[in-house]
Design a protein around this motif. Structure first.
Motif, PDB file in Angstrom:
ATOM      1  N   CYS A  30       0.856  -1.193   0.000  1.00  0.00           N
ATOM      2  CA  CYS A  30       0.000   0.000   0.000  1.00  0.00           C
ATOM      3  C   CYS A  30       0.890   1.241   0.000  1.00  0.00           C
ATOM      4  O   CYS A  30       1.686   1.430   0.930  1.00  0.00           O
ATOM      5  N   THR A  32       0.120   4.277   0.572  1.00  0.00           N
ATOM      6  CA  THR A  32      -0.160   5.149   1.709  1.00  0.00           C
ATOM      7  C   THR A  32       0.459   4.633   3.000  1.00  0.00           C
ATOM      8  O   THR A  32       0.555   5.373   3.978  1.00  0.00           O
ATOM      9  N   LEU A  33       0.895   3.372   3.010  1.00  0.00           N
ATOM     10  CA  LEU A  33       1.566   2.788   4.179  1.00  0.00           C
ATOM     11  C   LEU A  33       3.055   2.580   3.898  1.00  0.00           C
ATOM     12  O   LEU A  33       3.680   1.687   4.459  1.00  0.00           O
ATOM     13  N   HIS A  41       1.174  -5.520   8.972  1.00  0.00           N
ATOM     14  CA  HIS A  41       0.595  -4.922  10.178  1.00  0.00           C
ATOM     15  C   HIS A  41      -0.061  -5.982  11.057  1.00  0.00           C
ATOM     16  O   HIS A  41       0.052  -5.929  12.289  1.00  0.00           O
ATOM     17  N   HIS A 130      -4.323   0.969  17.229  1.00  0.00           N
ATOM     18  CA  HIS A 130      -3.514   1.902  16.434  1.00  0.00           C
ATOM     19  C   HIS A 130      -3.165   1.281  15.077  1.00  0.00           C
ATOM     20  O   HIS A 130      -3.316   1.924  14.029  1.00  0.00           O
ATOM     21  N   HIS A 131      -2.721   0.023  15.081  1.00  0.00           N
ATOM     22  CA  HIS A 131      -2.367  -0.623  13.813  1.00  0.00           C
ATOM     23  C   HIS A 131      -3.608  -0.901  12.964  1.00  0.00           C
ATOM     24  O   HIS A 131      -3.525  -0.886  11.732  1.00  0.00           O
ATOM     25  N   LEU A 134      -4.191   2.031  10.877  1.00  0.00           N
ATOM     26  CA  LEU A 134      -3.325   2.006   9.697  1.00  0.00           C
ATOM     27  C   LEU A 134      -3.825   0.991   8.672  1.00  0.00           C
ATOM     28  O   LEU A 134      -3.811   1.256   7.462  1.00  0.00           O
ATOM     29  N   ARG A 136      -6.863   0.182   8.200  1.00  0.00           N
ATOM     30  CA  ARG A 136      -8.014   0.832   7.548  1.00  0.00           C
ATOM     31  C   ARG A 136      -7.549   1.701   6.384  1.00  0.00           C
ATOM     32  O   ARG A 136      -8.130   1.655   5.299  1.00  0.00           O
ATOM     33  N   VAL A 137      -6.500   2.467   6.602  1.00  0.00           N
ATOM     34  CA  VAL A 137      -5.960   3.334   5.541  1.00  0.00           C
ATOM     35  C   VAL A 137      -5.510   2.479   4.357  1.00  0.00           C
ATOM     36  O   VAL A 137      -5.815   2.789   3.201  1.00  0.00           O
ATOM     37  N   GLY A 138      -4.806   1.395   4.639  1.00  0.00           N
ATOM     38  CA  GLY A 138      -4.351   0.514   3.569  1.00  0.00           C
ATOM     39  C   GLY A 138      -5.496  -0.142   2.825  1.00  0.00           C
ATOM     40  O   GLY A 138      -5.495  -0.219   1.591  1.00  0.00           O
ATOM     41  N   GLY A 152     -10.374   0.372  14.267  1.00  0.00           N
ATOM     42  CA  GLY A 152      -9.212   1.238  14.405  1.00  0.00           C
ATOM     43  C   GLY A 152      -9.461   2.505  15.201  1.00  0.00           C
ATOM     44  O   GLY A 152      -8.681   3.444  15.124  1.00  0.00           O
TER      45      GLY A 152
END
Length: 166
Positions: A30, A32-33, A41, A130-131, A134, A136-138, A152
């Protein structure tokens, strides 16, 4: 134990999300990651809990000495099965532990901090959330699946949002 129930709730969300991803999406880098994958993750989450479980008997936990098992990050089904195993290992009484870590990248000498099992479960729970943020973003980059609104999001934030909505 309330902490075990909270971890279970988060793991159910994570497992349900993994069920919706294809194996290819699980290992897809990803942007964004910074080219990390969802699988990486998930591996990180699982391995921190494994470090806690492995350190429980001897009373010394060191999260830096995790395996970094490529199979967890590359095999979605294997990772899902480990989430269940990890949750089962949390049903233990609280006890004093020592946390060993080397927070200075220029030092080889670890420090030791007094802690306890429940405190470390709480740390791992917050770390997992927290992870998952992240993840979710991926997922938003690589897949079109529906995630729970709480995925998340810290419990305190969920409670605050509910208060604001009233």
């Amino acid at each position: 134990m309330q902490l075990q129930q909270a971890v279970n709730s988060v793991f159910v969300q994570l497992s349900g999300t993994l069920d919706q991803l294809s194996q290819e999406q699980y290992v897809q880098p990803c942007q964004t990651l910074l080219n990390a994958t969802v699988g990486q993750h998930v591996r990180h989450i699982i391995e921190l809990f494994q470090c806690l479980e492995n350190g429980y008997g001897p009373g010394l936990v060191n999260y830096e000495k995790r395996k970094r098992d490529a199979m967890i990050e590359s095999d979605k089904e294997f990772a899902s099965s480990l989430l269940s195993e990890v949750h089962g290992g949390l049903d233990r009484p609280n006890k004093a532990l020592r946390l060993e870590a080397c927070y200075d990248e220029n030092s080889e000498s670890p420090i030791t901090i007094d802690t306890n099992f429940y405190r470390e479960v709480a740390y791992n729970l917050e770390h997992t959330i927290h992870h998952m943020a992240l993840i979710r973003v991926g997922i938003n980059e690589i897949a079109e699946i529906t995630l729970p609104d709480e995925f998340g999001v810290a419990t305190s934030t969920i409670k605050y949002r509910k208060e604001c909505a009233q």
